[in-house]
Each structure stands twice: as structure tokens, then as C-alpha cells.
Write a protein that holds these residues in place. Structure first.
Motif, mmCIF file in Angstrom:
data_model
loop_
_atom_site.group_PDB
_atom_site.id
_atom_site.type_symbol
_atom_site.label_atom_id
_atom_site.label_comp_id
_atom_site.label_asym_id
_atom_site.label_seq_id
_atom_site.Cartn_x
_atom_site.Cartn_y
_atom_site.Cartn_z
ATOM 1 N N GLY A 47 0.813 -1.206 0.000
ATOM 2 C CA GLY A 47 0.000 0.000 0.000
ATOM 3 C C GLY A 47 0.847 1.257 0.000
ATOM 4 O O GLY A 47 2.052 1.178 -0.250
ATOM 5 N N PRO A 48 0.248 2.417 0.266
ATOM 6 C CA PRO A 48 -1.171 2.632 0.553
ATOM 7 C C PRO A 48 -2.027 2.590 -0.718
ATOM 8 O O PRO A 48 -1.517 2.543 -1.825
ATOM 9 N N LEU A 68 -4.119 -2.783 5.271
ATOM 10 C CA LEU A 68 -3.723 -1.744 4.315
ATOM 11 C C LEU A 68 -4.228 -0.374 4.764
ATOM 12 O O LEU A 68 -5.313 -0.252 5.358
ATOM 13 N N GLU A 69 -3.431 0.666 4.451
ATOM 14 C CA GLU A 69 -3.882 2.050 4.631
ATOM 15 C C GLU A 69 -4.676 2.419 3.372
ATOM 16 O O GLU A 69 -4.175 2.292 2.254
ATOM 17 N N HIS A 71 -7.245 5.315 1.431
ATOM 18 C CA HIS A 71 -7.801 6.666 1.327
ATOM 19 C C HIS A 71 -8.884 6.649 0.264
ATOM 20 O O HIS A 71 -8.935 5.728 -0.561
ATOM 21 N N PHE A 108 0.361 6.459 -4.124
ATOM 22 C CA PHE A 108 -0.243 5.200 -3.727
ATOM 23 C C PHE A 108 0.280 4.044 -4.583
ATOM 24 O O PHE A 108 0.568 4.227 -5.774
#
Ligand SMILES: C[S@@+](CC[C@H](N)C(=O)[O-])C[C@H]1O[C@@H](n2cnc3c(N)ncnc32)[C@H](O)[C@@H]1O
Length: 248
Positions: A47-48, A68-69, A71, A108
Motif C-alpha cells: 500500500g497505501p 492496508l492504509e 484513502h 499510492f
């Protein structure tokens, strides 16, 4: 002229705002969520991850649960409110806006655009901008993945199409669609008949062939790395009705 006829009248919030209160119930059993999450987890590496059109978190929340991060960018405040109310949902940073235009901080390993949502953009220019925006958010070696239906125009040979989507003793869902071959648009109305009443949901798409999407990717400096017939990584063949395409 309304939004369905005039791309300049495009409102990115319209779909989510209208469907938010019913989205999870309507689509809970319709999507391949488990295989999508498995495939996305593999593609994301460490990730992210950024999800365009994150919605109520159908994919994002299981991805967060793998560690996982994640957004998001999402046009509809109503969808974001529902995401925020779910466990872990309030911790996902989400920028409210049009994913063809707005940026988020950072880069990302994976940018996701799921469930035909590239087609929600009203014309080719907006879709090209979306590819450029996705590419601008990729870290070195990062990937942009989308899934979308393959246009099946035979269903419009005799004009607008009508097909049943699901039938049960509690609800019947029909899909009525009209095709504009000049703008590559299919305007769809889903009709849900229940004992409590009738609900209509508009889903208006500007479709593109896989080859056109590949050209949009090239304009954004990306190349097709893989194309499957589904999230299970089945081969993409002549009879495939959907594709999962990975660009990097
Ligand atoms: C079909 S839903 C998919 C939601 C979620 N990704 C999922 O897999 O369940 C599409 C989502 O994209 C959002 N959306 C549509 N067009 C958008 C745009 N131009 N910018 C940002 N979000 C958009 C809608 O509000 C909705 O939440």
C-alpha cells in the motif's frame, strides 16, 4: 434538457446522493466482493491504496481489515456519512469531490476505480482526465485498476431494452435501458417493485470499449499490464461480459 441529455449538466454527486440509503441493501449480494478484495490486496502490496468513488466502503473496509492504509475520493456526502458510521469507516481519510478533478495528498501503490464507475463520468474528456488524475497519484511502480462491463449493444437492436435483474417474493427488479450510439451513452433506469412501493434509480453511463480505455491510459503515461474477465482472474475472452484491467 436534463443531465441525461447534456453532459455539461453533469452532477457527480447525483448518483450517490440518490441511491445512498439503499446502496448496501441493493448490491450486497450482487458483487464479487470477496474475490475483488483478494485480487486488490495482492495488487496493493504494502500500500497505501486510494479508492476513487469509495462509496460506503464495500471494498475499502475489508482492505483496511487486511492491514492496508486506504484513502478515498467520493462525490457524495451521503455515501461518506454511511461509510463513517461503519466500524473503521471514520478512520479512512476521504476527500469529497469529483475523482476526475480533485487530488489527495501522497502517492499510492494502487488506485482503484470499481464497479463500472469510470462510465459514470459524462464524456471522453472527463474519462481521460480521470486516468490522468489516477496516474498522478501513483507511486513509482504503482498500478491503476478498474472493472467495467464490456459494451453489449446487441440488446438495443430493437430499441430500448428491458430485462429482469432479480425476482423474489419480496422484490422484483427490472432494468430498462436506452442507447445513444453517437455519445456512447446508455441511460438506465432500475425499477424496484416491492410491497411497500416502487423505487426508480437512474444509472447513466458513458461507455468505452476496452481498447478506448487503453488509449486513455496511454495518454496518462500508463500501459495495460493485465486484463482479466473478472476479479477471479479468469481469462478475458470474446464472451467476457466484464473486464478487470490493470494499468501501470
Ligand atoms: C457504484 S458506486 C461504487 C462504490 C464502491 N466503490 C463499491 O465498490 O461499492 C460508485 C460510487 O462512486 C461515486 N461517484 C460517482 N461519480 C463520481 C465522481 N465523478 N467523483 C467522485 N465520486 C463519484 C458515487 O457517489 C458512488 O459512491
Amino acid at each position: 434538457m436534463d443531465q441525461t441529455d447534456d453532459p455539461t449538466a453533469y452532477d457527480p454527486t447525483a448518483y450517490g446522493t440518490e441511491i445512498a440509503s439503499e446502496y448496501d441493501e441493493l448490491y450486497d449480494d450482487m458483487f464479487e466482493t470477496d474475490s475483488a478484495v483478494a485480487c486488490l490486496t495482492e495488487l496493493a502490496g504494502d500500500g497505501p491504496v486510494l479508492e476513487l468513488g469509495i462509496g460506503t466502503g464495500r471494498l475499502a473496509l475489508p482492505l483496511v481489515q487486511t492491514g492496508l492504509e486506504v484513502h478515498g475520493i467520493e462525490a457524495s456526502e451521503e455515501m461518506v456519512t454511511l461509510l463513517r458510521a461503519k466500524p473503521d469507516g471514520a478512520d479512512i481519510p476521504v476527500v469529497v469531490g469529483d475523482f476526475a478533478e480533485v487530488t489527495v495528498p501522497g502517492t499510492f501503490s494502487l488506485v482503484i476505480l470499481a464497479v463500472n464507475t469510470i462510465y459514470a463520468l459524462p464524456d471522453q474528456d472527463a474519462q481521460v482526465r480521470c486516468f490522468a488524475n489516477a496516474a498522478a497519484h501513483l507511486a513509482s511502480g504503482g498500478r491503476f485498476v478498474l472493472d467495467a462491463w464490456v459494451p453489449d449493444l446487441a440488446q438495443f437492436a430493437n430499441g430500448p431494452s428491458v430485462r429482469p435483474r432479480s425476482v423474489s417474493d419480496k422484490r422484483v427488479a427490472l432494468v430498462l435501458a436506452e442507447h445513444d450510439p453517437v455519445r456512447q451513452r446508455i441511460n438506465t433506469t432500475q425499477v424496484h417493485l416491492r410491497e411497500s412501493g416502487v423505487r426508480l434509480h437512474a444509472v447513466n453511463h458513458r461507455y468505452a470499449w476496452p481498447s478506448e480505455l487503453d488509449l486513455m491510459a496511454r495518454l496518462a503515461g500508463l500501459r495495460l499490464q493485465a486484463r482479466w474477465g473478472g476479479w477471479d482472474k479468469s481469462p478475458f475472452v470474446a464472451t467476457s461480459t466484464t473486464h478487470v484491467s490493470v494499468y501501470g
